[in-house]
Design an enzyme around this catalytic site. Structure first.
Site, short mmCIF file in Angstrom:
data_model
loop_
_atom_site.label_atom_id
_atom_site.label_comp_id
_atom_site.label_asym_id
_atom_site.label_seq_id
_atom_site.Cartn_x
_atom_site.Cartn_y
_atom_site.Cartn_z
N ASP A 129 -0.04 -2.01 6.36
CA ASP A 129 0.21 -1.59 7.74
C ASP A 129 -0.57 -2.46 8.71
O ASP A 129 -1.66 -2.93 8.41
CB ASP A 129 -0.27 -0.14 7.94
CG ASP A 129 0.63 0.85 7.22
OD1 ASP A 129 1.74 0.45 6.83
OD2 ASP A 129 0.20 2.00 7.03
N GLU A 146 0.84 -1.19 0.00
CA GLU A 146 0.00 0.00 0.00
C GLU A 146 0.88 1.25 0.00
O GLU A 146 1.79 1.39 0.82
CB GLU A 146 -0.94 -0.05 1.22
CG GLU A 146 -0.62 0.97 2.27
CD GLU A 146 -1.40 0.79 3.56
OE1 GLU A 146 -1.37 -0.30 4.16
OE2 GLU A 146 -1.99 1.78 3.99
N ASP A 171 -2.48 -1.79 11.06
CA ASP A 171 -3.47 -1.01 11.80
C ASP A 171 -4.82 -1.14 11.09
O ASP A 171 -4.96 -1.90 10.14
CB ASP A 171 -3.04 0.45 11.92
CG ASP A 171 -2.95 1.14 10.56
OD1 ASP A 171 -3.30 0.49 9.53
OD2 ASP A 171 -2.53 2.30 10.50
N ASP A 228 -6.55 0.89 9.18
CA ASP A 228 -6.55 1.25 7.76
C ASP A 228 -5.90 0.17 6.91
O ASP A 228 -6.39 -0.18 5.84
CB ASP A 228 -5.76 2.56 7.56
CG ASP A 228 -6.69 3.76 7.57
OD1 ASP A 228 -7.92 3.55 7.68
OD2 ASP A 228 -6.18 4.90 7.47
#
Ligand code: 0RA
Length: 646
Positions: free
Chosen positions: A512, A434, A514, A516
């Site tokens: 990531d 990403e 997290d 998102d």
């Protein structure tokens, strides 16, 4: 002399039996598919299938499955009970034969229509052979009978242990940790999904699941009951619960054609996805086969005929293809076949030729009736088909662009791809990353011989809500097709994949750690699930697991993947260790990313698998659809990072 002969026969047979059981222990994958998580759960299905058979024969209506505290499993039914009288040929109790002889299951009851059975239909003796301990209890003829086994060997002859007015069979087994290359821990969700599916496929049976390892707020064990009064129509509604239905009612039929029991239920929704689920003898045939071809044929011919005679196609300038009739369709086809021939890569494709015509005729009859009796719905459906055909024409150009680009391998690769040096696909991997900045780090950190990097811009398109031509027009998605070397599409089936030129055998999603990041990973997974499902099914799709923390003291550095690990490391290093929380891949330098996430020697890649196709479909439609409440509930239930066990 005849006694002597009998003895010889008996011992010869029992040696054979022993060899059979030993063979199961030597080559377990031949019997249960694999010795990982999937094979482990398969043991439960194998035992439950025996009870389902008893229920299908009309002798049983309740099956209880219990996950015990020590991860042994108990399956209890209220059927006739496995026979316990002495088996004439074997000279021991029939129960012992069923439990210790490979392929003995069902032998006694030739008349019963035994169509269930696990993936390999191998029988409960296989479960016995692969269990440290198994106990069978039979409630029959007023008595309770019992026998126990260790790794498939009986510990004593079948004995009576009491009296009862009940009937039924109870089996408790603890899988053998020497055999399985995974911890002996059962997943409640995986078992629940399969038992729910079985209850829809076999209406009228009550199936319960109890987890004695987990208690709820009230101090009660986690428990669910699955029961479907009407079967497939309810299944369709359950699967489509997160989508908007196009018509009020589910189209359903149940019948027998040429001696083949056929059940179908279908409904159109406002999405652009096709969701066909097919079963043979309760087994999900996710590679399809003759029954699915029959369904498609019946659907296409009947709807086409109706549309043509209705005059609704008169102004249409182009053809309607098979695809168009299935846009926004959710359907389940379930057939029972006495001697199924399974083909294909994963042996989940039905080969029996005679089934095509049977299903096609059944579907045609059902649909003709429905369309005639529900003219308003019929118009709505045909209008939807016409819209799909128009969109397909718009999509064709986009698709041809994908094809043309993909065919020109080498020169046609996307500019953003940092390819690897080696060209043998089985040695190569590609990371979908990403964002450009993380992509840059990955590019520096990788081993450029065998690791390619494809950065993706922000959030990729949510294919769950997009029309097909929008998907094929999307630049990021086109880049994925061309980078992977995957081509698509025939007129009949626009999503048919060609993996022959797949350029990397590992496709790794690296996002990531997290919320998102997991959202983006889910978007990419949704794309793979809807448009490149074979890539997942053939085991090519992986998720990278970057660490959450870096714990430092002096020049000592260690990484942690969760809070527990972080605390353990901090303690080990003694106070005053500093903890850095990685908020994203971008916070790591190239070396750190290589050490923790990309280096094959130390990284953990999670292979994406589909445990249960219909449940995965439901979850994707929920996660990526319009309805917020169920999504929120799912994410909350599944803790901080929605860990989708598909
Ligand atoms: C064959 C014959 C009979 C019962 C069963 C099989 C049977 C097997 C299993 C496995 C799990 N639960 C089961 N329940 C029944 C009985 C035939 C008779 O009583 O006449």
């Amino acid at each position: 002399m005849s006694e002597e002969k009998n003895k010889q026969n008996y011992s010869a047979d029992s040696i054979q039996a022993l060899e059979g059981m030993e063979h199961v222990r030597k080559r377990p994958s031949m019997y249960i598919g694999d010795v990982g998580v999937r094979g482990l759960h398969h043991l439960v299905y194998e035992v439950v299938d025996n009870s389902i058979d008893e229920a299908m024969a009309g002798h049983c209506d309740t099956i209880n499955v219990i996950i015990n505290e020590n991860n042994s499993i108990t399956v209890k039914d209220n059927g006739r009970g496995i026979p316990v009288d002495i088996h004439k040929k074997e000279g021991v109790s029939a129960l012992e034969v069923v439990m210790t002889k490979i392929g003995a299951g069902g032998k006694f009851d030739k008349d019963s229509y035994k169509v269930s059975g696990g993936l390999h239909g191998v029988g409960v003796s296989v479960v016995n052979a692969l269990s440290i301990h198994l106990k069978a209890t039979v409630y029959r003829d007023g008595k309770i009978w019992e026998q126990e086994y260790e790794r498939g060997k009986s510990l004593y002859p079948v004995k009576t242990v009491g009296e009862t007015s009940e009937r039924g069979t109870t089996v408790t087994f603890l899988p053998d940790d020497i055999i399985f290359q995974t911890d002996i821990i059962f997943s409640y969700d995986t078992l629940a999904a399969r038992l729910r599916e079985l209850s829809f496929l076999n209406k009228g049976i009550t199936i319960t699941l109890t987890d004695k390892r987990q208690k709820d707020e009230k101090g009660e064990f986690l428990h669910e009951q699955f029961y479907s009064e009407i079967g497939l129509p309810e299944f369709v509604k359950y699967l489509d619960g997160n989508r908007e239905q196009l018509t009020a009612s589910v189209i359903a039929m149940e019948g027998e054609k040429s001696g083949i029991p056929v059940e179908v239920a279908m409904v159109y929704n406002t999405s652009y996805n096709e969701n066909l689920h097919s079963y043979v003898n309760n087994i999900n045939t996710h590679e399809g086969g003759t029954h699915l071809s029959g369904f498609r044929r019946g659907l296409t011919t009947t709807l086409k005929k109706y549309a043509e005679t209705s005059g609704m196609l008169d102004k249409l300038k182009f053809d309607i293809s098979g695809d168009d009739f299935r846009e926004g369709l959710t359907a389940i086809v379930s057939v029972k076949v006495a001697e199924p021939q399974f083909e294909g890569q994963t042996k989940t494709k039905l080969g029996n030729k005679e089934v095509t015509a049977a299903v096609s005729q059944a579907v045609s009859e059902m649909l003709e009736n429905y369309l005639e009796e529900n003219p308003a719905d019929a118009r709505t459906i045909v209008q939807k088909v016409i819209l799909a055909a128009q969109a397909r024409h718009a999509a064709r150009k986009a698709r041809e662009m994908v094809q043309r680009k993909t065919v020109m391998s080498g020169g046609g690769l996307p500019g953003k791809l940092s390819d690897c040096a080696w060209t043998e696909p089985d040695r190569c991997e590609v990371f979908l990353v990403e964002g450009d900045s993380a992509g840059g780090t990955a590019k520096q950190g990788r081993d450029r011989n065998f690791q390619a990097i494809l950065p993706l811009r922000g959030k990729i398109l949510n294919v769950e809500k997009a029309m097909q031509h929008k998907v094929f027009e999307n630049e990021e998605i086109r880049n994925i097709y061309t980078a992977l070397g995957v081509t698509i599409g025939t007129e009949e089936d626009s999503k048919a994949l060609n993996l022959e030129k797949l350029r990397y055998h590992k496709v790794v999603i690296m996002c990531d750690a997290d919320v998102d990041g997991s959202h983006i990973a889910t978007l990419i997974l949704t794309f793979f699930f809807r448009y490149m499902r074979e890539l997942i099914e053939e085991g090519h799709v992986f998720i990278a697991t970057p660490p959450l923390y870096l714990v430092k003291k002096g020049n000592k550095k260690e990484y942690a993947w969760d809070d527990k690990e972080r605390d353990a490391i901090t303690e080990k290093m003694g106070g005053s260790a500093s903890v850095q929380r990685y908020k994203g891949l971008g916070e790591m330098n190239a070396e750190q990313l290589w050490d923790t996430t990309m280096n094959p020697e130390f990284r953990t890649l999670r292979r994406v698998t589909i445990e249960n196709g219909s449940e995965a479909d439901r979850i994707f439609s929920m996660l990526m659809g319009d309805d917020v409440p169920p999504r929120r509930e799912f994410i909350e239930k599944n803790a901080v990072y929605a860990n989708i066990d598909i």
